[in-house]
Scaffold this motif. Structure first.
Motif, short mmCIF file in Angstrom:
data_model
loop_
_atom_site.label_atom_id
_atom_site.label_comp_id
_atom_site.label_asym_id
_atom_site.label_seq_id
_atom_site.Cartn_x
_atom_site.Cartn_y
_atom_site.Cartn_z
N ARG A 20 -110.85 -31.88 -45.52
CA ARG A 20 -109.48 -31.36 -45.53
C ARG A 20 -109.36 -30.13 -44.64
O ARG A 20 -110.36 -29.47 -44.31
N MET A 21 -108.14 -29.78 -44.29
CA MET A 21 -107.87 -28.53 -43.57
C MET A 21 -107.97 -27.35 -44.53
O MET A 21 -107.56 -27.46 -45.70
N VAL A 22 -108.49 -26.22 -44.03
CA VAL A 22 -108.55 -24.99 -44.83
C VAL A 22 -107.80 -23.84 -44.18
O VAL A 22 -107.59 -22.80 -44.81
N GLU A 23 -107.41 -24.00 -42.94
CA GLU A 23 -106.66 -22.95 -42.24
C GLU A 23 -105.91 -23.58 -41.08
O GLU A 23 -106.41 -24.49 -40.42
N ILE A 24 -104.72 -23.08 -40.86
CA ILE A 24 -103.94 -23.53 -39.70
C ILE A 24 -103.27 -22.32 -39.07
O ILE A 24 -102.75 -21.44 -39.77
N GLY A 25 -103.36 -22.22 -37.75
CA GLY A 25 -102.77 -21.10 -37.02
C GLY A 25 -102.00 -21.59 -35.82
O GLY A 25 -102.46 -22.47 -35.09
N CYS A 26 -100.82 -21.03 -35.60
CA CYS A 26 -99.96 -21.44 -34.48
C CYS A 26 -99.41 -20.20 -33.78
O CYS A 26 -99.04 -19.22 -34.43
N PRO A 45 -108.40 -26.54 -50.06
CA PRO A 45 -108.69 -27.94 -49.74
C PRO A 45 -108.88 -28.82 -50.97
O PRO A 45 -109.06 -30.03 -50.84
N GLU A 46 -108.85 -28.21 -52.16
CA GLU A 46 -109.01 -28.95 -53.42
C GLU A 46 -110.34 -29.71 -53.46
O GLU A 46 -110.41 -30.82 -53.97
N ARG A 47 -111.36 -29.09 -52.91
CA ARG A 47 -112.71 -29.66 -52.92
C ARG A 47 -113.71 -28.55 -52.60
O ARG A 47 -113.33 -27.41 -52.35
N ASP A 48 -114.99 -28.89 -52.57
CA ASP A 48 -116.02 -27.91 -52.28
C ASP A 48 -116.07 -27.60 -50.78
O ASP A 48 -115.45 -28.31 -49.98
N MET A 49 -116.82 -26.53 -50.43
CA MET A 49 -116.97 -26.17 -49.02
C MET A 49 -118.42 -26.41 -48.61
O MET A 49 -119.33 -25.71 -49.06
N PHE A 63 -112.84 -18.02 -51.93
CA PHE A 63 -111.75 -17.37 -51.20
C PHE A 63 -110.51 -18.26 -51.14
O PHE A 63 -109.38 -17.78 -51.27
N LEU A 64 -110.71 -19.55 -50.97
CA LEU A 64 -109.58 -20.47 -50.79
C LEU A 64 -108.99 -20.97 -52.11
O LEU A 64 -107.94 -21.61 -52.10
N SER A 65 -109.64 -20.66 -53.22
CA SER A 65 -109.23 -21.25 -54.50
C SER A 65 -107.82 -20.87 -54.93
O SER A 65 -107.15 -21.63 -55.63
#
Length: 226
Positions: A20-26, A45-49, A63-65
């Protein structure tokens, strides 16, 4: 002309394998130059890293939780990119992840024809040379010393500078460039110039008569002074 320079960070290489994606930048460009408008989100991402991915971008599961899931930011993301062209380094990778997320939510996917792949641009311009972002920053003398990890927004900002160089530098499309490439400015010397006879400026008899009649009606006209 509006363009969006885009980058993502992910948990792995293949969304079909559950990554899954964990960060998006534009970064928004107008006429190839940054406007200062950006879109940036970290994503749960609703999953492990996996360790391999963590070593690349440094984003941990902890950090993403508490970050939003993609479904919570998709409307803002689509509004920001609008119908603009997407400038992406290795476009197939990022587009595959974005489209996987969009399809999961029932949104229309983005066609690859909307993207410009700067990897392909770099390989075409510099055959055989490295085409990764760090190598291109070195080639174009763009300062990336603060890039200790991959980061979607940081990489999009660097890519905006790289893209500007790939399309010709700070003066894309100027006539000065055309002079070197055989365009209109280069061909100006070959234009045939037709000599025209000088225009007569002496008044006709009718014009002189009309002027004399006008002057006669004036009080203390300058034309009658000695």
């Amino acid at each position: 002309m509006r363009e969006i320079v885009l980058d993502t960070e992910t948990t792995g290489f293949d969304p079909l394998s559950g990554h899954r994606m964990v960060e998006i930048g534009c970064v928004e460009l107008f006429n190839h130059l940054p406007t200062g408008e950006v879109f940036h989100r970290y994503l749960n991402p609703e999953r492990d890293m996996p360790d391999e991915a963590f070593k690349v971008h440094g984003l941990s599961q902890q950090f993403l939780s508490d970050k939003p899931v993609f479904a919570e930011v998709v409307a803002d993301f689509l509004e920001f990119i609008g119908d603009s062209v997407l400038v992406i380094h290795n476009a197939e990778f990022d587009m595959r992840f974005i489209n996987a997320e969009l399809a999961r939510l029932g949104f229309q996917t983005l066609p690859m024809s909307r993207s410009i792949d700067t990897v392909a641009m770099a390989r075409k311009r510099f055959p055989g040379a490295q085409a990764n972002l760090d190598a291109l920053c070195r080639r174009f003398e763009i300062d990336n010393t603060h890039r200790t990890h991959h980061g979607a927004l940081l990489d999009a900002e660097l890519l905006a500078e790289v893209y500007l160089q790939l399309i010709g530098g700070r003066q894309p499309g100027f006539e000065l460039g055309l002079a070197k490439s055989g365009g209109p400015a280069a061909n100006a010397k070959g234009i045939e110039r037709v000599a025209r006879p000088p225009r007569p400026h002496a008044p006709t008899e009718a014009e002189a008569t009309a002027h004399a009649g006008f002057v006669a009606k004036l009080k203390n006209a300058v034309w009658l002074r000695e």
